[in-house]
Design a protein around this motif. Structure first.
Motif, PDB file in Angstrom:
ATOM      1  N   TRP A 101       0.829  -1.205   0.000  1.00  8.48           N
ATOM      2  CA  TRP A 101       0.000   0.000   0.000  1.00  8.48           C
ATOM      3  C   TRP A 101       0.865   1.258   0.000  1.00  8.48           C
ATOM      4  N   ILE A 102       1.897   1.297   0.817  1.00  6.46           N
ATOM      5  CA  ILE A 102       2.777   2.470   0.857  1.00  6.46           C
ATOM      6  C   ILE A 102       3.403   2.694  -0.518  1.00  6.46           C
ATOM      7  N   PHE A 103       3.897   1.640  -1.131  1.00  4.54           N
ATOM      8  CA  PHE A 103       4.501   1.770  -2.458  1.00  4.54           C
ATOM      9  C   PHE A 103       3.474   2.269  -3.481  1.00  4.54           C
ATOM     10  N   ALA A 104       2.304   1.628  -3.510  1.00  4.98           N
ATOM     11  CA  ALA A 104       1.275   2.017  -4.484  1.00  4.98           C
ATOM     12  C   ALA A 104       0.805   3.446  -4.246  1.00  4.98           C
ATOM     13  N   ARG A 105       0.592   3.827  -2.993  1.00 10.92           N
ATOM     14  CA  ARG A 105       0.108   5.181  -2.708  1.00 10.92           C
ATOM     15  C   ARG A 105       1.153   6.236  -3.064  1.00 10.92           C
ATOM     16  N   LEU A 106       2.431   5.949  -2.771  1.00 14.92           N
ATOM     17  CA  LEU A 106       3.488   6.888  -3.159  1.00 14.92           C
ATOM     18  C   LEU A 106       3.549   7.052  -4.671  1.00 14.92           C
ATOM     19  N   SER A 151      -4.952   8.849   2.602  1.00 13.22           N
ATOM     20  CA  SER A 151      -4.064   7.695   2.420  1.00 13.22           C
ATOM     21  C   SER A 151      -4.116   6.764   3.620  1.00 13.22           C
ATOM     22  N   LEU A 152      -4.149   7.328   4.821  1.00  8.38           N
ATOM     23  CA  LEU A 152      -4.206   6.499   6.028  1.00  8.38           C
ATOM     24  C   LEU A 152      -5.526   5.739   6.119  1.00  8.38           C
ATOM     25  N   ILE A 153      -6.625   6.424   5.854  1.00  7.38           N
ATOM     26  CA  ILE A 153      -7.940   5.773   5.942  1.00  7.38           C
ATOM     27  C   ILE A 153      -8.065   4.670   4.899  1.00  7.38           C
ATOM     28  N   SER A 154      -7.723   4.977   3.656  1.00 11.33           N
ATOM     29  CA  SER A 154      -7.836   3.956   2.612  1.00 11.33           C
ATOM     30  C   SER A 154      -6.800   2.846   2.814  1.00 11.33           C
ATOM     31  N   GLY A 155      -5.650   3.191   3.373  1.00 10.66           N
ATOM     32  CA  GLY A 155      -4.612   2.193   3.628  1.00 10.66           C
ATOM     33  C   GLY A 155      -5.045   1.161   4.649  1.00 10.66           C
ATOM     34  N   PHE A 170      -6.911  -7.010   2.332  1.00  9.72           N
ATOM     35  CA  PHE A 170      -5.860  -7.853   1.759  1.00  9.72           C
ATOM     36  C   PHE A 170      -5.547  -9.032   2.687  1.00  9.72           C
ATOM     37  N   ALA A 171      -5.335  -8.746   3.975  1.00 12.09           N
ATOM     38  CA  ALA A 171      -5.008  -9.807   4.934  1.00 12.09           C
ATOM     39  C   ALA A 171      -6.198 -10.747   5.141  1.00 12.09           C
ATOM     40  N   GLY A 172      -7.394 -10.194   5.209  1.00 11.41           N
ATOM     41  CA  GLY A 172      -8.584 -11.027   5.405  1.00 11.41           C
ATOM     42  C   GLY A 172      -8.837 -11.969   4.250  1.00 11.41           C
ATOM     43  N   LEU A 173      -8.723 -11.467   3.031  1.00  7.96           N
ATOM     44  CA  LEU A 173      -8.918 -12.335   1.859  1.00  7.96           C
ATOM     45  C   LEU A 173      -7.809 -13.375   1.752  1.00  7.96           C
ATOM     46  N   GLY A 174      -6.591 -12.988   2.130  1.00  5.49           N
ATOM     47  CA  GLY A 174      -5.487 -13.955   2.137  1.00  5.49           C
ATOM     48  C   GLY A 174      -5.737 -15.076   3.120  1.00  5.49           C
TER      49      GLY A 174
END
Length: 184
Positions: A36-41, A59-63, A70-74
């Motif tokens: 997320w950090i990489f994509a948002r940057l 960014s924080l809210i959407s992150g 992501f973790a839940g679906l994984g």
């Protein structure tokens, strides 16, 4: 206590390596944060959004939402048919996530190789012949088989298994003849 070789063993004959939900969730959360950090940057830089208070808050809210999703679906994807490896006195049994397990007798193991590192570690088991292997019940996709140097090789991800890839490598080195477990 003196050691003797009368066929009995003090250690268990079967050793099972399994994916733990906690280890998988923590890894997915960390990978999600980094992604997320990489994509948002990239989005901020490509669209020249700047680093205003509003952009950072958004960014924080959407992150947080993205990383939890992501973790839940994984975790949901791993829940039904997780990865595992079982070592016994007769051979090695490998089951990649959502795939049929494959059993390879010890005398049919030609080579074992570990690739990558950390949570991305993979084990590749090359049997002397695929006819010497057997698969479990057809309740998932077929075994994950890749061609390596023209030979069929069974591939399983082992980076998140407990007790860990290093223990698996040590146990395979102990159970197989010298030179079968190849360096990474």
């Amino acid at each position: 206590m003196a050691e003797h070789d009368d066929g009995s063993r003090s250690e268990p004959d079967v050793l099972v390596f399994r994916t733990t939900l906690t280890r998988m969730l923590v890894t997915m959360l960390l990978l999600g944060v980094v992604g997320w950090i990489f994509a948002r940057l990239m989005v901020i830089l490509l669209f020249d959004l700047g680093f205003s208070e509003e952009v950072i808050r958004e960014s924080l809210i959407s992150g947080v939402f993205y990383v939890m999703l992501f973790a839940g679906l994984g975790a949901l994807g791993q829940r039904r048919r997780p990865t595992w490896v079982r070592l016994s006195g007769t051979g090695i049994e490998l089951a990649a996530a959502r795939r049929q397990p494959v059993f390879v007798p010890w005398d049919a193991v030609e080579a074992v190789r570990f690739r990558w590192f950390g949570p991305f570690t993979m084990v590749e088991v090359t049997p002397t012949s695929m006819a010497a292997t057997s698969t479990g019940p057809p309740t998932g996709w077929g075994p994950r088989i890749r061609q390596r140097a023209g030979r069929p090789t069974i591939v399983t991800e082992v980076g998140l298994l407990h007790p860990g890839p290093d223990v698996l490598r040590a146990e395979l080195t102990r159970r197989l003849p010298a030179g079968v477990v190849q360096p990474g």
